[in-house]
Design a protein around this motif. Structure first.
Motif, PDB file in Angstrom:
ATOM      1  N   LEU A   1     -10.282  73.456 143.063  1.00 55.26           N
ATOM      2  CA  LEU A   1     -10.147  73.597 141.617  1.00 55.26           C
ATOM      3  C   LEU A   1      -9.808  72.270 140.961  1.00 55.26           C
ATOM      4  N   ALA A   2      -8.919  71.501 141.598  1.00 52.80           N
ATOM      5  CA  ALA A   2      -8.546  70.201 141.040  1.00 52.80           C
ATOM      6  C   ALA A   2      -9.751  69.262 141.006  1.00 52.80           C
ATOM      7  N   ARG A   3     -10.541  69.263 142.050  1.00 54.17           N
ATOM      8  CA  ARG A   3     -11.725  68.393 142.073  1.00 54.17           C
ATOM      9  C   ARG A   3     -12.767  68.846 141.048  1.00 54.17           C
ATOM     10  N   ALA A   4     -12.902  70.146 140.860  1.00 55.65           N
ATOM     11  CA  ALA A   4     -13.855  70.636 139.864  1.00 55.65           C
ATOM     12  C   ALA A   4     -13.433  70.220 138.460  1.00 55.65           C
ATOM     13  N   GLN A   5     -12.145  70.305 138.167  1.00 59.76           N
ATOM     14  CA  GLN A   5     -11.653  69.865 136.855  1.00 59.76           C
ATOM     15  C   GLN A   5     -11.842  68.361 136.666  1.00 59.76           C
ATOM     16  N   TYR A   6     -11.606  67.617 137.739  1.00 58.49           N
ATOM     17  CA  TYR A   6     -11.783  66.163 137.666  1.00 58.49           C
ATOM     18  C   TYR A   6     -13.244  65.801 137.400  1.00 58.49           C
ATOM     19  N   ALA A   7     -14.166  66.556 138.016  1.00 54.91           N
ATOM     20  CA  ALA A   7     -15.592  66.305 137.799  1.00 54.91           C
ATOM     21  C   ALA A   7     -15.995  66.596 136.360  1.00 54.91           C
ATOM     22  N   LEU A   8     -15.273  67.487 135.682  1.00 59.79           N
ATOM     23  CA  LEU A   8     -15.563  67.807 134.287  1.00 59.79           C
ATOM     24  C   LEU A   8     -14.949  66.806 133.318  1.00 59.79           C
ATOM     25  N   GLY A   9     -14.227  65.825 133.845  1.00 65.90           N
ATOM     26  CA  GLY A   9     -13.648  64.793 132.989  1.00 65.90           C
ATOM     27  C   GLY A   9     -12.177  64.968 132.675  1.00 65.90           C
ATOM     28  N   ILE A  10     -11.522  65.957 133.270  1.00 67.63           N
ATOM     29  CA  ILE A  10     -10.097  66.173 133.028  1.00 67.63           C
ATOM     30  C   ILE A  10      -9.296  65.217 133.909  1.00 67.63           C
TER      31      ILE A  10
END
Length: 572
Positions: free
Chosen positions: A301-310
């Motif tokens: 989940l953390a990596r997915a959020q990071y990929a979205l620019g968060i």
């Protein structure tokens, strides 16, 4: 001629850019300037200051110098200009005097609003810091106002003046001419010398609450003809951090963002993206994986959020905000209007399931991790390590919870009694020394006047014979112990003079002569051997507990530490 004139007329009419009417409003003005307060009634959140100024004007008790301090964007400079208008207003008929409600239509009011009044001088102390700049003010105050009632000096960011400039201003500031007023504004009042503060009437402008900002922004949006979702306005009000100017700048950006998207309505999701805030639902999912102990899902989940620019630090802040909300919900003090009903229910469920101790540990771990992620060269890696640390540490029970679990029978009891101890089973609270003393007590047929090994050891300790007490505790293995007679097994650790020294010590303390000698056989274990066996047995029982097994599996380098008080055993 007429034909040619007729022919030219349509050609002139085709030049639309020249003939099109220009907007009467002129160039676009940002909301922070367009809605700058023009009266004290429009100044939100500063009621105490307005009341004080109104009473001072009504009673003709005006100070010669005012100092406005507060965070950015709460209205310090606007208040200074309003005071200037209030003092110089002459009313629509030109016959008015100082008033807390300046008319805004007379020449002094309009000139001050437009920043062109010759007797209202605004100075930026950040770019005019020297003593020469202050010297110009000192020279000018001697002359009366040209057209206004008072000559007013507004000095913004006054804390930026140099030390010499402040010193040069002191005398004039203390005794200015009656036609001069000084209005200072600063965000860092602690940098203003106390000698200047003592010469000013100080007003601390308060932060504007989110409720006030929400109402203010809603009113502005209505005037601008822009629709917005209520949660979006709450997000902007919270992001403003008490500053009206910051909030209006964000609101300006949100309006532009909504228009570019084509919807025309400011949506909460758009504001979150614009501000770089993590999505609430994603943060809630991340919190759920943490509480469930699912490390792999948390990392994904953390990596997915990071990929979205968060940004990773934004995710940590989101988790901290959620932890704070859950904690407040436990005491019925959580009320965030920007939350959807589903989010409120989820926070309420977590508040019922989680105790204050786990929430406090979770908060402390996130608080420490926030600084680490903020300073990290690779924030994502630090975030992943922080999530793992939180998962394996925050869910562990504290000592109080473990004690309650033991009382309820959730895990097997762990008696400290060694096999050689009496049959009575002891609880976890039993001190090892009690077990040692019980194990060293003689059988029931031993006379009451007889001494036990533990009593002999304590007797030697109390008389200061520490070396002999240590030998008794560590090495003395009793074969026979009767009144006046002590036979012990041969042990390498006991010196050749041990028997004589122990006999003399017992004679001195009991008044009776003791026969102390070395016998044959192994004898009973020494006090030290009994305690070591008890601790080893207790250690083995503790390690079999499911909670301890889980802790040792999560932290392989962890070790059990004996916290028992060892005062019963002296150093050699």
């Amino acid at each position: 001629m007429s034909d040619s004139a007729d022919d030219e007329t349509p050609m002139l009419g085709m030049d639309l850019p020249e003939m099109a009417p220009q907007p009467s409003s002129g160039p676009y003005r940002v909301l922070a300037r367009k809605y700058r307060p023009q009266t004290f009634a429009e100044l939100i959140g500063q009621d105490a200051m307005v009341r004080t100024l109104g009473n001072a004007i009504a009673r003709d008790r005006l100070a010669h110098a005012f100092l406005m301090t507060g965070v950015r964007g709460v209205g310090k400079t606007s208040t200074a200009r309003l005071i200037a208008k209030a003092l110089n207003c002459i009313g629509p008929d030109g016959q008015g005097g100082p008033t807390i409600d300046p008319c805004g239509v007379c020449e002094p009011c309009r000139a001050i609003t437009e920043g062109r009044h010759i007797d209202v001088i605004e100075m930026d102390a950040a770019s005019n810091t020297g003593v020469d700049d202050v010297r110009e003010i000192i020279e000018a105050v001697r002359y009366a106002a040209v057209s206004a009632r008072y000559k007013i000096y507004i000095i913004d960011e006054v804390h930026m003046l140099s030390r010499n400039a402040f010193n040069a201003l002191l005398k004039t500031l203390e005794e200015p001419p009656p036609h001069v007023k000084f209005l200072f504004a600063t965000t860092e009042v602690n940098k203003v010398p106390v000698t200047v503060l003592s010469r000013c009437q100080r007003f601390d402008l308060r932060r504007i609450t989110p409720d006030m900002l929400f109402a203010h922004f809603s009113s502005i949006l209505q005037k601008e003809g822009v629709e917005a979702e209520a949660p979006a306005i709450w997000l902007i009000a919270n992001a403003a951090e008490g500053s009206v100017r910051d909030g209006l700048s964000i609101l300006d950006q949100a309006i532009a963002h909504a228009d570019l998207d084509g919807g025309g309505t400011i949506a909460a999701a758009q504001v979150r993206v614009m501000l770089g805030l993590s999505d609430r639902s994603s943060i809630a999912q991340l919190m759920a994986t943490i509480l469930e102990g699912d490390a792999g899902a948390a990392i994904d989940l953390a990596r997915a959020q990071y990929a979205l620019g968060i940004e990773p630090v934004a995710m940590v802040r989101g988790l901290m905000d959620l932890t704070h909300a859950i904690t407040l919900a436990k005491v019925s003090r959580h009320d965030d209007p920007a939350l959807a009903e589903a989010d409120r229910e989820r926070i309420g469920d977590w508040a019922k399931k989680l105790g204050f101790a786990p929430l406090n540990r979770l908060w402390q771990l996130l608080l420490k991790g926030h600084d680490e992620v903020l300073r990290a060269t690779n924030p994502l890696e630090h975030l992943e390590m922080l999530l793992l640390r939180v998962i394996y540490a925050a869910s562990m029970p504290d000592p109080g919870e473990l004690a309650k679990l033991l009382e309820k029978g959730g895990v097997p009891a762990m008696p400290l009694a060694a096999p050689a101890a009496p049959a009575a089973q002891e609880s976890m609270a039993v001190e090892p020394v009690a077990v040692v003393e019980a194990a060293a007590t003689e059988s029931a047929d031993t006379p009451a006047s007889a001494l036990t090994v533990a009593q002999i050891h304590q007797l030697l300790e109390s008389t200061g014979n520490h070396r002999l007490a240590v030998d008794v505790y560590d090495h003395l293995r009793i074969i026979t112990l009767e009144p006046g007679n002590l036979v012990f097994a041969p042990v390498a650790g006991l010196g050749a003079s041990f028997a004589r020294d122990l006999g003399d010590a017992l004679l001195a303390q009991t008044g009776s002569r003791w026969q102390v000698r070395e016998g044959e056989g192994e004898g009973r274990p020494s006090l030290g051997n009994i305690r070591a066996a008890a601790l080893a047995d207790n250690d083995a029982r503790i390690r079999e507990l499911p909670v301890v097994k889980a802790a040792l599996a999560a932290f392989p380098d962890a070790r059990l530490v004996d916290g028992a008080d060892n005062r019963h055993k002296s150093n050699p």
